[in-house]
Design a protein around this motif. Sequence first.
Motif, PDB file in Angstrom:
ATOM      1  N   PRO A  66      -3.423  -5.251   6.425  1.00  0.00           N
ATOM      2  CA  PRO A  66      -2.618  -6.124   5.569  1.00  0.00           C
ATOM      3  C   PRO A  66      -1.214  -5.527   5.447  1.00  0.00           C
ATOM      4  CG  PRO A  66      -4.709  -5.550   4.534  1.00  0.00           C
ATOM      5  CD  PRO A  66      -4.537  -4.630   5.699  1.00  0.00           C
ATOM      6  N   PHE A  67      -0.235  -6.384   5.232  1.00  0.00           N
ATOM      7  CA  PHE A  67       1.126  -5.901   5.050  1.00  0.00           C
ATOM      8  C   PHE A  67       1.772  -6.603   3.855  1.00  0.00           C
ATOM      9  CE2 PHE A  67       1.580  -9.430   8.104  1.00  0.00           C
ATOM     10  CZ  PHE A  67       2.586 -10.183   7.524  1.00  0.00           C
ATOM     11  N   ALA A  68       2.831  -5.991   3.344  1.00  0.00           N
ATOM     12  CA  ALA A  68       3.528  -6.545   2.183  1.00  0.00           C
ATOM     13  C   ALA A  68       5.017  -6.260   2.299  1.00  0.00           C
ATOM     14  CB  ALA A  68       2.983  -5.938   0.891  1.00  0.00           C
ATOM     15  N   LEU A  69       5.816  -7.192   1.794  1.00  0.00           N
ATOM     16  CA  LEU A  69       7.259  -7.017   1.711  1.00  0.00           C
ATOM     17  C   LEU A  69       7.752  -7.764   0.486  1.00  0.00           C
ATOM     18  CD1 LEU A  69       9.945  -6.022   3.129  1.00  0.00           C
ATOM     19  CD2 LEU A  69      10.130  -8.374   3.976  1.00  0.00           C
TER      20      LEU A  69
ATOM     21  N   VAL B  35       9.710 -12.074  -4.720  1.00  0.00           N
ATOM     22  CA  VAL B  35       8.541 -12.682  -4.079  1.00  0.00           C
ATOM     23  C   VAL B  35       7.829 -11.611  -3.273  1.00  0.00           C
ATOM     24  CG1 VAL B  35       7.750 -14.392  -2.411  1.00  0.00           C
ATOM     25  CG2 VAL B  35       9.644 -14.938  -3.955  1.00  0.00           C
ATOM     26  N   GLN B  36       6.514 -11.502  -3.461  1.00  0.00           N
ATOM     27  CA  GLN B  36       5.709 -10.570  -2.682  1.00  0.00           C
ATOM     28  C   GLN B  36       5.145 -11.316  -1.479  1.00  0.00           C
ATOM     29  OE1 GLN B  36       5.154  -6.923  -2.037  1.00  0.00           O
ATOM     30  NE2 GLN B  36       5.207  -7.157  -4.255  1.00  0.00           N
ATOM     31  N   ILE B  37       5.641 -10.987  -0.307  1.00  0.00           N
ATOM     32  CA  ILE B  37       5.170 -11.625   0.924  1.00  0.00           C
ATOM     33  C   ILE B  37       4.030 -10.783   1.485  1.00  0.00           C
ATOM     34  CG2 ILE B  37       5.794 -12.306   3.269  1.00  0.00           C
ATOM     35  CD1 ILE B  37       8.686 -12.635   2.207  1.00  0.00           C
ATOM     36  N   LEU B  38       2.889 -11.432   1.717  1.00  0.00           N
ATOM     37  CA  LEU B  38       1.701 -10.741   2.203  1.00  0.00           C
ATOM     38  C   LEU B  38       1.231 -11.355   3.513  1.00  0.00           C
ATOM     39  CD1 LEU B  38      -0.324 -10.613  -1.154  1.00  0.00           C
ATOM     40  CD2 LEU B  38       1.148  -8.819  -0.208  1.00  0.00           C
ATOM     41  N   GLY B  39       0.483 -10.584   4.288  1.00  0.00           N
ATOM     42  CA  GLY B  39      -0.080 -11.095   5.527  1.00  0.00           C
ATOM     43  C   GLY B  39      -0.998 -10.078   6.165  1.00  0.00           C
ATOM     44  N   VAL B  40      -1.442 -10.397   7.377  1.00  0.00           N
ATOM     45  CA  VAL B  40      -2.292  -9.479   8.142  1.00  0.00           C
ATOM     46  C   VAL B  40      -1.726  -9.352   9.551  1.00  0.00           C
ATOM     47  CG1 VAL B  40      -4.392  -9.920   6.825  1.00  0.00           C
ATOM     48  CG2 VAL B  40      -3.879 -11.341   8.822  1.00  0.00           C
TER      49      VAL B  40
ATOM     50  N   LEU C  26      -0.550  -1.871   4.243  1.00  0.00           N
ATOM     51  CA  LEU C  26      -1.368  -1.573   3.064  1.00  0.00           C
ATOM     52  C   LEU C  26      -2.676  -0.908   3.447  1.00  0.00           C
ATOM     53  CD1 LEU C  26      -0.951  -4.948   1.115  1.00  0.00           C
ATOM     54  CD2 LEU C  26       0.459  -2.880   0.953  1.00  0.00           C
ATOM     55  N   GLY C  27      -3.162  -0.088   2.530  1.00  0.00           N
ATOM     56  CA  GLY C  27      -4.494   0.486   2.675  1.00  0.00           C
ATOM     57  C   GLY C  27      -4.597   1.496   3.803  1.00  0.00           C
ATOM     58  N   PRO C  28      -5.815   1.989   4.023  1.00  0.00           N
ATOM     59  CA  PRO C  28      -6.018   3.001   5.067  1.00  0.00           C
ATOM     60  C   PRO C  28      -5.981   2.381   6.454  1.00  0.00           C
ATOM     61  CG  PRO C  28      -8.129   2.378   4.110  1.00  0.00           C
ATOM     62  CD  PRO C  28      -7.062   1.684   3.292  1.00  0.00           C
ATOM     63  N   ASP C  29      -5.638   3.206   7.432  1.00  0.00           N
ATOM     64  CA  ASP C  29      -5.698   2.806   8.830  1.00  0.00           C
ATOM     65  C   ASP C  29      -7.164   2.855   9.258  1.00  0.00           C
ATOM     66  OD1 ASP C  29      -5.585   2.487  11.564  1.00  0.00           O
ATOM     67  OD2 ASP C  29      -3.974   3.932  11.872  1.00  0.00           O
ATOM     68  N   LEU C  30      -7.750   1.689   9.554  1.00  0.00           N
ATOM     69  CA  LEU C  30      -9.175   1.614   9.903  1.00  0.00           C
ATOM     70  C   LEU C  30      -9.426   1.762  11.397  1.00  0.00           C
ATOM     71  CD1 LEU C  30     -10.296  -1.251   7.493  1.00  0.00           C
ATOM     72  CD2 LEU C  30     -10.469   1.231   7.165  1.00  0.00           C
ATOM     73  N   GLY C  31      -8.365   2.093  12.148  1.00  0.00           N
ATOM     74  CA  GLY C  31      -8.565   2.347  13.571  1.00  0.00           C
ATOM     75  C   GLY C  31      -7.847   1.359  14.470  1.00  0.00           C
ATOM     76  N   ARG C  32      -7.894   1.649  15.725  1.00  0.00           N
ATOM     77  CA  ARG C  32      -7.158   0.921  16.753  1.00  0.00           C
ATOM     78  C   ARG C  32      -7.446  -0.576  16.774  1.00  0.00           C
ATOM     79  NH1 ARG C  32      -8.541   2.099  23.133  1.00  0.00           N
ATOM     80  NH2 ARG C  32      -7.708   0.149  24.010  1.00  0.00           N
TER      81      ARG C  32
ATOM     82  N   PHE D 272      -7.209 -15.171   2.660  1.00  0.00           N
ATOM     83  CA  PHE D 272      -7.114 -13.814   3.203  1.00  0.00           C
ATOM     84  C   PHE D 272      -6.649 -12.864   2.104  1.00  0.00           C
ATOM     85  CE2 PHE D 272      -6.913 -16.337   7.033  1.00  0.00           C
ATOM     86  CZ  PHE D 272      -7.577 -15.568   7.982  1.00  0.00           C
ATOM     87  N   GLY D 273      -7.424 -11.843   1.863  1.00  0.00           N
ATOM     88  CA  GLY D 273      -7.067 -10.870   0.838  1.00  0.00           C
ATOM     89  C   GLY D 273      -6.229  -9.742   1.400  1.00  0.00           C
ATOM     90  N   SER D 274      -5.921  -8.775   0.541  1.00  0.00           N
ATOM     91  CA  SER D 274      -5.075  -7.653   0.949  1.00  0.00           C
ATOM     92  C   SER D 274      -5.859  -6.350   1.039  1.00  0.00           C
ATOM     93  CB  SER D 274      -3.907  -7.491  -0.040  1.00  0.00           C
ATOM     94  OG  SER D 274      -4.383  -7.353  -1.368  1.00  0.00           O
ATOM     95  N   SER D 275      -7.198  -6.425   1.010  1.00  0.00           N
ATOM     96  CA  SER D 275      -7.999  -5.198   1.074  1.00  0.00           C
ATOM     97  C   SER D 275      -8.239  -4.741   2.505  1.00  0.00           C
ATOM     98  CB  SER D 275      -9.348  -5.407   0.391  1.00  0.00           C
ATOM     99  OG  SER D 275     -10.145  -6.322   1.126  1.00  0.00           O
TER     100      SER D 275
END
Length: 395
Positions: free
Chosen positions: A343-346, A300-305, A332-338, A66-69
Amino acid sequence: MSGTPFVARRHFILGAAGAGTLAGLGGRATGAAEGATRLPDYVSWKDPETLIVHSPRTLEMKRDAFGSSGVTPADQLYIRNNLPAPDARIVQDRDAWEVSFEGVRNPRSMTLGELRQLGVESVAAVLQCSGNGRAFFDHQASGTQWTVGAAGNLFWSGVPLRRVAEALGGVADGRRFITARGGEALPDGIDPNTVMVERSVPLAALDRALLAWEMNGSPVPLAHGGPLRLVLPGYYGINNVKYVKRLAFTEQESEAAIQRTGYRVRPVGQRGAPDQPSMWEMAVKSWVTHPLRETENGPVQILGVAFGGDKALRRVEVSTDGGTNWREARLLGPDLGRFAWRPFALQAELPAGSHLVASRATDAEGNTQPETFPPNERGYAHNGWRDHAVEVTVG
């Protein structure tokens, strides 16, 4: 449901993913000797390094793919087909594909070429199998042992179903459901209702339903329902009928087994029945995609969706201590809608040792992922954050 027994199991899953197998959880050890997954011919165009082959009709995206785009590439998207895909000749002349429309005031068949003339809209939406997360239940529910990879976020383009209904005089009186049937070939000599893919959803879904001929900017691949697929943003994948051949507005739900008794949520040990909840709208959900097992000392960069399911996403929180403390993650990134995921990062400082890293999402109406999720017979709809957490070791 306690999270403790699942730590070792989850750890195994992550380690096995590198070999492209889930053999220990009911999957098929495909291509392990060569170090790569052999894909079925009809999806030979997909990226084998990112997929787990459970069976010829069930392929799962690896958790670390799973990517972060925000958008899932078509060549990494999971596969779940209830029946074999139709002959590839149906996509040689896509505009010739015909769909029968019923339950409208002027019923008729229309070709894809004609449907293109009625209008076009695009939507970003999560596509998720009803059983995504099944492997985290401990009662050995039947079906593919998906972890998190039976999901993707995609752009769909096509004609809104409401436009088609308007062009055909409007929905007939007394209709309460949208019923769609796929165009897969059925075996001879058996009752079609026992095997055909025909699903019904409430008529309220008409405001979002799309007859899609394009996925991520290209014609919908045969493996994902091309030339034409019903897309119902916010609904589980089974309702997004592939190779849609019949679209009817009906007074009752379909009599097909996949509707009457299949995809029904019921207690463990019970058979499916029409009076049980159907797998329709999705719930809020998230999971961590990085890191998964081991990391070095330092930040540590924690990523997810994360996504809100049938509702918009409000926020995501991350815990690095098994749920004792939570911090809000950055979307992360633009809001693509409802109906899309984000993606998220912490960034976190993790001391040496083991850490249970979890995420929990909250939708726009304040619904938050629960810590645990009660088991059900077929292992559907799991969104409990504890079982979806990962154990990360810092050296």
